[in-house]
Design an enzyme around this catalytic site. Sequence first.
Site, PDB file in Angstrom:
ATOM      1  N   HIS A  93      19.777  29.545  22.568  1.00  0.00           N
ATOM      2  CA  HIS A  93      20.810  29.481  23.335  1.00  0.00           C
ATOM      3  C   HIS A  93      20.635  28.805  24.775  1.00  0.00           C
ATOM      4  O   HIS A  93      20.051  29.539  25.629  1.00  0.00           O
ATOM      5  CB  HIS A  93      21.671  30.926  23.460  1.00  0.00           C
ATOM      6  CG  HIS A  93      22.271  31.291  22.572  1.00  0.00           C
ATOM      7  ND1 HIS A  93      23.398  30.591  21.675  1.00  0.00           N
ATOM      8  CD2 HIS A  93      21.731  32.357  21.594  1.00  0.00           C
ATOM      9  CE1 HIS A  93      23.875  31.388  20.864  1.00  0.00           C
ATOM     10  NE2 HIS A  93      22.690  32.413  20.559  1.00  0.00           N
ATOM     11  N   HIS A 103      19.940  26.623  15.188  1.00  0.00           N
ATOM     12  CA  HIS A 103      19.569  27.698  14.340  1.00  0.00           C
ATOM     13  C   HIS A 103      18.568  27.019  13.294  1.00  0.00           C
ATOM     14  O   HIS A 103      18.625  25.965  12.811  1.00  0.00           O
ATOM     15  CB  HIS A 103      20.730  28.480  13.630  1.00  0.00           C
ATOM     16  CG  HIS A 103      20.462  28.976  12.442  1.00  0.00           C
ATOM     17  ND1 HIS A 103      20.665  28.419  11.220  1.00  0.00           N
ATOM     18  CD2 HIS A 103      19.855  30.314  11.903  1.00  0.00           C
ATOM     19  CE1 HIS A 103      20.329  29.024  10.300  1.00  0.00           C
ATOM     20  NE2 HIS A 103      19.679  30.151  10.585  1.00  0.00           N
ATOM     21  N   HIS A 138      21.004  13.959  12.068  1.00  0.00           N
ATOM     22  CA  HIS A 138      21.169  13.964  10.323  1.00  0.00           C
ATOM     23  C   HIS A 138      20.205  12.693   9.698  1.00  0.00           C
ATOM     24  O   HIS A 138      19.548  12.990   8.612  1.00  0.00           O
ATOM     25  CB  HIS A 138      22.604  13.628  10.196  1.00  0.00           C
ATOM     26  CG  HIS A 138      23.496  14.909  10.012  1.00  0.00           C
ATOM     27  ND1 HIS A 138      23.631  15.615   9.054  1.00  0.00           N
ATOM     28  CD2 HIS A 138      24.202  15.526  11.073  1.00  0.00           C
ATOM     29  CE1 HIS A 138      24.616  16.630   9.310  1.00  0.00           C
ATOM     30  NE2 HIS A 138      24.808  16.651  10.454  1.00  0.00           N
TER      31      HIS A 138
END
Length: 301
Positions: A93, A103, A138
């Site tokens: 965070h 994550h 990605h």
Amino acid sequence: MQKEYIAEEFRQLQDKITRALENCDGGAQFHEDIWEREAGGGGRSRVIKNGNIIEKGGVQFSAVHGELPEKIKNKLKLEADDFFATGVSLIMHPENPHVPIIHMNVRYFELNDGTYWFGGGIDLTPIYVDKNQAKAFHLEMKKVCDKHNPEFYSKFKPWADEYFYLPFRNETRGVGGLFFDHLNDSSGMTKEQLFAFVMDVGELFAPTYCEIMRSNASKLYSEQEKDWQLHRRGRYVEFNLVLDKGTKFGLDTNGRTESILVSMPPEVRWTYQYEVKEGSKEAETLQLLKKDINWLEPISV
């Protein structure tokens, strides 16, 4: 390939990740707690806080074993009595709203009847969606998938979209990434090949996220942007406590609660009927929190 070898490789992965994050943050170090699980096994919890970039983060390693709880046996429809589970899980965070939450977890599960599987995933949760950043992220995910199996990205990207989705908000948690579970011999790959893929996902985390941190940590932000960050963190809490299977598994197997809930952000805000202004950056981000977006292609929104 023995479970002890897999656990040791995961333990070393935790070391690599925490060293890389400390070097990238430059302002804080991880505090370590070594713990034991009364029913069998234990782990190392490492937490960093109040750094130059990371406000709070945790990188957890565990290797636990023992009698499989009836709740898990019934849920997974298993007959075996004993289990072994090991893995690395992490959550970061950042303090700056322009640095995304991230994550990652990689895990291995084995039963005393010889059944085994790998699972894991990595996903990016920007407070404000940057389409170029999402595309770059990605592309890295696809590269690591293509290295091991050309079908993996086309399977695991939609799985992430589906898994990291809050149906009661009609929103994805972020821009997704990869999610996979129950990978075993039925995949057509050997245990060694699957473990190599899982480790490469784990090894991908640090260089990918450190580049994102360095690119965004010095950006200025307003009070409104900070307020939006605290509300988006609320969505993160909702997902982890209501939907996340890993959280539920940890609690159902009497895991260490502090380590399981270290994923919670340090500060969060909920406002009743929070107003998002039409045409704002916040409204644009909400339009991009959808399933099935092809981040590798130009996006018109």
